[in-house]
Every structure is written in C-alpha cells, then in structure tokens.
Design a protein around this motif. Structure first.
Motif, PDB file in Angstrom:
ATOM      1  N   ASN A 181      24.813  12.100  -3.400  1.00 13.29           N
ATOM      2  CA  ASN A 181      23.799  11.478  -2.549  1.00 13.29           C
ATOM      3  C   ASN A 181      24.193  11.652  -1.086  1.00 13.29           C
ATOM      4  O   ASN A 181      25.168  12.331  -0.781  1.00 13.29           O
ATOM      5  CB  ASN A 181      23.601   9.997  -2.930  1.00 13.29           C
ATOM      6  CG  ASN A 181      24.867   9.181  -2.786  1.00 13.29           C
ATOM      7  OD1 ASN A 181      25.543   9.237  -1.766  1.00 13.29           O
ATOM      8  ND2 ASN A 181      25.219   8.431  -3.819  1.00 13.29           N
TER       9      ASN A 181
ATOM     10  N   HIS B 174      25.633   9.744   0.893  1.00 10.38           N
ATOM     11  CA  HIS B 174      26.897   9.100   1.264  1.00 10.38           C
ATOM     12  C   HIS B 174      28.108  10.006   1.039  1.00 10.38           C
ATOM     13  O   HIS B 174      29.216   9.642   1.393  1.00 10.38           O
ATOM     14  CB  HIS B 174      27.111   7.811   0.464  1.00 10.38           C
ATOM     15  CG  HIS B 174      26.115   6.751   0.744  1.00 10.38           C
ATOM     16  ND1 HIS B 174      25.992   6.132   1.966  1.00 10.38           N
ATOM     17  CD2 HIS B 174      25.162   6.206  -0.052  1.00 10.38           C
ATOM     18  CE1 HIS B 174      25.028   5.250   1.922  1.00 10.38           C
ATOM     19  NE2 HIS B 174      24.494   5.278   0.705  1.00 10.38           N
ATOM     20  N   ASN B 175      27.895  11.177   0.411  1.00 14.53           N
ATOM     21  CA  ASN B 175      29.063  12.002   0.138  1.00 14.53           C
ATOM     22  C   ASN B 175      29.024  13.375   0.787  1.00 14.53           C
ATOM     23  O   ASN B 175      29.581  14.321   0.273  1.00 14.53           O
ATOM     24  CB  ASN B 175      29.393  12.094  -1.362  1.00 14.53           C
ATOM     25  CG  ASN B 175      28.213  12.020  -2.290  1.00 14.53           C
ATOM     26  OD1 ASN B 175      27.345  12.869  -2.279  1.00 14.53           O
ATOM     27  ND2 ASN B 175      28.186  11.002  -3.105  1.00 14.53           N
ATOM     28  N   TYR B 176      28.416  13.447   1.959  1.00 17.20           N
ATOM     29  CA  TYR B 176      28.527  14.661   2.782  1.00 17.20           C
ATOM     30  C   TYR B 176      29.617  14.455   3.823  1.00 17.20           C
ATOM     31  O   TYR B 176      29.693  13.408   4.452  1.00 17.20           O
ATOM     32  CB  TYR B 176      27.208  14.968   3.496  1.00 17.20           C
ATOM     33  CG  TYR B 176      26.213  15.686   2.632  1.00 17.20           C
ATOM     34  CD1 TYR B 176      26.436  17.004   2.224  1.00 17.20           C
ATOM     35  CD2 TYR B 176      25.055  15.060   2.221  1.00 17.20           C
ATOM     36  CE1 TYR B 176      25.524  17.673   1.429  1.00 17.20           C
ATOM     37  CE2 TYR B 176      24.137  15.726   1.417  1.00 17.20           C
ATOM     38  CZ  TYR B 176      24.381  17.032   1.033  1.00 17.20           C
ATOM     39  OH  TYR B 176      23.481  17.688   0.236  1.00 17.20           O
ATOM     40  N   TRP B 177      30.436  15.486   4.019  1.00 16.91           N
ATOM     41  CA  TRP B 177      31.535  15.440   4.982  1.00 16.91           C
ATOM     42  C   TRP B 177      31.459  16.673   5.875  1.00 16.91           C
ATOM     43  O   TRP B 177      31.067  17.738   5.433  1.00 16.91           O
ATOM     44  CB  TRP B 177      32.882  15.411   4.245  1.00 16.91           C
ATOM     45  CG  TRP B 177      33.024  14.190   3.412  1.00 16.91           C
ATOM     46  CD1 TRP B 177      32.618  14.034   2.120  1.00 16.91           C
ATOM     47  CD2 TRP B 177      33.576  12.938   3.818  1.00 16.91           C
ATOM     48  NE1 TRP B 177      32.894  12.764   1.693  1.00 16.91           N
ATOM     49  CE2 TRP B 177      33.485  12.070   2.715  1.00 16.91           C
ATOM     50  CE3 TRP B 177      34.138  12.475   5.005  1.00 16.91           C
ATOM     51  CZ2 TRP B 177      33.941  10.756   2.764  1.00 16.91           C
ATOM     52  CZ3 TRP B 177      34.599  11.170   5.045  1.00 16.91           C
ATOM     53  CH2 TRP B 177      34.494  10.320   3.936  1.00 16.91           C
TER      54      TRP B 177
ATOM     55  N   SER C 238      33.169   9.676  -1.103  1.00 21.61           N
ATOM     56  CA  SER C 238      32.043   9.003  -0.446  1.00 21.61           C
ATOM     57  C   SER C 238      32.509   7.927   0.514  1.00 21.61           C
ATOM     58  O   SER C 238      33.622   7.423   0.430  1.00 21.61           O
ATOM     59  CB  SER C 238      31.144   8.334  -1.501  1.00 21.61           C
ATOM     60  OG  SER C 238      30.711   9.250  -2.462  1.00 21.61           O
TER      61      SER C 238
ATOM     62  N   THR D 156      30.312   4.514   2.327  1.00 22.60           N
ATOM     63  CA  THR D 156      29.007   3.857   2.456  1.00 22.60           C
ATOM     64  C   THR D 156      28.955   2.985   3.697  1.00 22.60           C
ATOM     65  O   THR D 156      28.278   3.310   4.635  1.00 22.60           O
ATOM     66  CB  THR D 156      28.653   3.072   1.176  1.00 22.60           C
ATOM     67  OG1 THR D 156      29.757   2.277   0.786  1.00 22.60           O
ATOM     68  CG2 THR D 156      28.282   4.016   0.061  1.00 22.60           C
TER      69      THR D 156
ATOM     70  N   MET E 212      32.065   8.123  -5.883  1.00 20.24           N
ATOM     71  CA  MET E 212      30.801   7.712  -6.490  1.00 20.24           C
ATOM     72  C   MET E 212      30.410   8.742  -7.551  1.00 20.24           C
ATOM     73  O   MET E 212      30.624   9.939  -7.364  1.00 20.24           O
ATOM     74  CB  MET E 212      29.709   7.612  -5.430  1.00 20.24           C
ATOM     75  CG  MET E 212      29.964   6.535  -4.395  1.00 20.24           C
ATOM     76  SD  MET E 212      28.657   6.443  -3.148  1.00 20.24           S
ATOM     77  CE  MET E 212      27.424   5.529  -4.054  1.00 20.24           C
TER      78      MET E 212
ATOM     79  N   ARG F 169      30.410  18.642   0.207  1.00 26.18           N
ATOM     80  CA  ARG F 169      30.815  17.562  -0.693  1.00 26.18           C
ATOM     81  C   ARG F 169      32.136  17.945  -1.337  1.00 26.18           C
ATOM     82  O   ARG F 169      32.436  19.118  -1.510  1.00 26.18           O
ATOM     83  CB  ARG F 169      29.775  17.348  -1.793  1.00 26.18           C
ATOM     84  CG  ARG F 169      28.529  16.652  -1.333  1.00 26.18           C
ATOM     85  CD  ARG F 169      27.668  16.300  -2.557  1.00 26.18           C
ATOM     86  NE  ARG F 169      26.551  15.490  -2.157  1.00 26.18           N
ATOM     87  CZ  ARG F 169      25.286  15.907  -2.138  1.00 26.18           C
ATOM     88  NH1 ARG F 169      24.976  17.138  -2.540  1.00 26.18           N
ATOM     89  NH2 ARG F 169      24.332  15.100  -1.751  1.00 26.18           N
TER      90      ARG F 169
ATOM     91  N   ASN G 175      33.388   0.750  -6.438  1.00 24.98           N
ATOM     92  CA  ASN G 175      33.238   2.136  -6.877  1.00 24.98           C
ATOM     93  C   ASN G 175      34.619   2.587  -7.353  1.00 24.98           C
ATOM     94  O   ASN G 175      35.420   1.762  -7.751  1.00 24.98           O
ATOM     95  CB  ASN G 175      32.697   3.010  -5.742  1.00 24.98           C
ATOM     96  CG  ASN G 175      31.219   2.790  -5.512  1.00 24.98           C
ATOM     97  OD1 ASN G 175      30.414   2.939  -6.424  1.00 24.98           O
ATOM     98  ND2 ASN G 175      30.857   2.424  -4.293  1.00 24.98           N
TER      99      ASN G 175
END
Length: 159
Positions: A134, A136-139, A111, A113, A130, A100, A66
């Motif tokens: 999606n 995978h990109n919540y913090w 992100s 994964t 990324m 995000r 990525n």
C-alpha cells in the motif's frame, strides 16, 4: 514489549546522519560495489552507524501491532531474516525511484504509518512490517553516496 532488539524508527529530516543504510548482497551472495541493484534482487540493508542489519521476525510491533522491524547482528553479519527483495518498476532501482522492500522470510513490506514514540525517542515514528502492499510502504533514497559502475578499460575510447 517485543523481541528486545534495537528499534528501527523513522524521522522527517532527510539529512539525519543516523538514517544512513548501506545496501549489501545476501550473506551467501556478492554485491559488487557500483553494480546497479536489479528490481527483484535480494539485498540486506546495514545501518552505517551501528553495523546492524534491517531485520524482522514474527513479533508484534509495540505501537501499531504490525510486525516488528529491528536492527540485528554485528558488523553487518546477522541471519536469514535480514534479507529483503527490492520491488521497483523498471529493470534497476534508479536513484529517483520510490521502491518497496518485501521481506523474504515473512513476506511483509517495510512500512511506516504515523505512530510516534514518546519518551525516550519522542517524535520518532515506528517502522514495521505490513502484510499488504500500500502507500505506506514506498521508500525513496534521499541522501547518500551513489557509486557508478567502473568503466571497462577494454571499452574505454578516450586517448
């Protein structure tokens, strides 16, 4: 491979002292201490221990291919590739919210994964950019100091 800049990795432990980042305004704008961060606001994230900013550029990441995310700059000063937009659902980034971070310069989302490094940082996960939003990109902020805004003395109503 990659840019040769310092890697940014993720770990499972939420209380890892090497995982603390300070939120700062853009280099040409101020971010008053204690002022809530607005959804859609441009920020920089500066690593507390190293003083380097969260950074990305058009280099492939070593494990997932990525976009590489690195730590760049000195004492919180880097360049325009250190700027991220906070994406959240309300008016402000609330302490409990999952948010995000979208990179201003390259438009990727911060992100993680599951790709894990081996030696010398075994078990640490690759953080990368990324192109699509999606799961995978919540913090979420797990630890830290949250400073409330100062009370305006003119509006203070206690004796």
């Amino acid at each position: 491979t990659g840019s040769g800049q310092q890697s940014v990795t993720g770990v499972e432990a939420s209380d890892d002292a090497n995982s603390y980042w300070r939120i700062r305004g853009k280099s040409d704008g101020s971010c008053q201490r204690g002022t809530p961060v607005k959804c859609g606001q441009a920020i920089r994230l500066t690593h507390v221990n190293t003083g380097k900013n969260l950074h990305t550029h058009h280099f492939p990441s070593p494990l997932s291919n990525n976009q590489e995310v690195s730590a760049f700059g000195d004492d919180g000063e880097g360049d325009d590739l250190d700027v991220w937009i906070v994406q959240c659902s309300g008016t402000y980034w609330e302490r409990e919210d999952a948010v995000r971070f979208k990179h201003v310069g390259t438009e990727v989302f911060l992100s993680i994964t599951g790709e894990q490094y081996g030696h010398p940082i075994r078990g640490q996960r690759e953080v990368h950019g990324m192109p699509t939003a999606n799961h995978h990109n919540y913090w979420k902020a797990m630890e830290g100091v949250f400073i409330k805004p100062s009370v305006d003395p003119a509006k203070h109503d206690e004796l």
